[in-house]
Scaffold this motif. Structure first.
Motif, mmCIF file in Angstrom:
data_model
loop_
_atom_site.group_PDB
_atom_site.id
_atom_site.type_symbol
_atom_site.label_atom_id
_atom_site.label_comp_id
_atom_site.label_asym_id
_atom_site.label_seq_id
_atom_site.Cartn_x
_atom_site.Cartn_y
_atom_site.Cartn_z
ATOM 1 N N ALA A 77 0.831 -1.211 0.000
ATOM 2 C CA ALA A 77 0.000 0.000 0.000
ATOM 3 C C ALA A 77 0.864 1.258 0.000
ATOM 4 O O ALA A 77 0.599 2.209 -0.743
ATOM 5 N N LEU A 78 1.903 1.235 0.817
ATOM 6 C CA LEU A 78 2.786 2.401 0.908
ATOM 7 C C LEU A 78 3.492 2.656 -0.425
ATOM 8 O O LEU A 78 3.554 3.803 -0.895
ATOM 9 N N ALA A 79 3.989 1.592 -1.034
ATOM 10 C CA ALA A 79 4.680 1.751 -2.326
ATOM 11 C C ALA A 79 3.716 2.305 -3.374
ATOM 12 O O ALA A 79 4.083 3.188 -4.166
ATOM 13 N N ALA A 80 2.482 1.818 -3.382
ATOM 14 C CA ALA A 80 1.487 2.297 -4.352
ATOM 15 C C ALA A 80 1.117 3.751 -4.070
ATOM 16 O O ALA A 80 0.937 4.546 -5.002
ATOM 17 N N ALA A 81 1.022 4.112 -2.797
ATOM 18 C CA ALA A 81 0.709 5.503 -2.442
ATOM 19 C C ALA A 81 1.840 6.437 -2.889
ATOM 20 O O ALA A 81 1.578 7.538 -3.393
#
Ligand code: ADP
Ligand code: MG
Length: 214
Positions: free
Chosen positions: A160-164
């Motif tokens: 999720a963090l990488a996508a954000a």
């Protein structure tokens, strides 16, 4: 192991610390395409949440009640547009875990998805309109995909963090169509959206806080 009200309180405390540390950068980003208050608004909101959660008897508080307290305090503290957006996220999170005393990893991912959907519903922004939705939406999708694929909560929040991060970076190439910066039109090009940038900070703190929980 599961996530309980004490874990959620620690998560909000972690977000408050991260946002406070990021306050000046977020104000600077908002100064370019908005009114320079985004860091102040987010810090006011998460500090109010921290203060509202501090007196709770966590052993006697269900996740739903804690999240509704967070929603109310954030909304009351923040006059900027991020106020109702995050308040709605927390209210939807509360509804997503209603009746549960503790949350398994997949249940926390459902909570996370509900937050993103709440922001989208409240602001009526579509992906590509240069808002925090451009970080939250891909983050929620990545978290759900990782969770369905059997990844741990830590791995799912990492995805999720990488996508954000990718989503926030991509707002540079978008023309603002919602919120204060929409009035700039093409002049908003080339600049990161402050709400997408702060979403990365929030999600990063969530991962840091809960990454070792499951
Ligand atoms: P304000 O614009 O009222 O000063 P903030 O500075 O706190 O509020 O927040 C600005 C951020 O809010 C923007 O960068 C954008 O990400 C987000 N935002 C504004 N309008 C919307 C909307 N309709 N939907 C989703 N996000 C929005
Ligand atoms: Mg602003």
């Amino acid at each position: 192991m599961t996530i309980d009200a004490a874990d959620l309180k620690r998560m909000f405390d972690e977000i408050a610390v991260a946002i406070e540390a990021d306050k000046d950068r977020l104000c600077q980003l908002d100064g370019v395409i908005g009114d320079a208050d985004h860091g102040i608004a987010m810090a006011l909101g998460f500090n109010a949440v921290r203060d509202a959660l501090a007196p709770l008897d966590l052993a006697a508080t269900e996740p739903t009640a804690l999240l509704n307290t967070a929603a109310k305090s954030f909304l009351n503290a923040v006059g900027a547009s991020s106020g109702p957006l995050y308040a709605t996220a927390f209210m939807r999170a509360a509804a997503a875990v209603k009746g549960k005393a503790t949350l398994a990893g997949a249940e926390f991912i459902a909570l996370f998805q509900a937050m993103a959907q709440g922001i989208r519903d409240r602001g009526k922004a579509e992906p590509g309109e240069k808002t925090m939705v451009d970080a939250w939406q891909p983050a929620a999708e990545a978290a759900a995909a990782a969770s369905v694929a059997g990844k741990t909560l830590a791995e799912s929040l990492g995805a999720a963090l990488a996508a954000a991060e990718r989503g926030a970076e991509a707002t540079k190439d978008m023309i603002a169509a919602k919120g204060r910066s929409a009035r700039l039109g093409e002049r908003s090009l080339g600049h990161v959206d402050p709400g997408a940038a702060s979403a990365v900070t929030v999600i990063g703190a969530m991962r840091k806080s809960l990454g070792s929980a499951l």
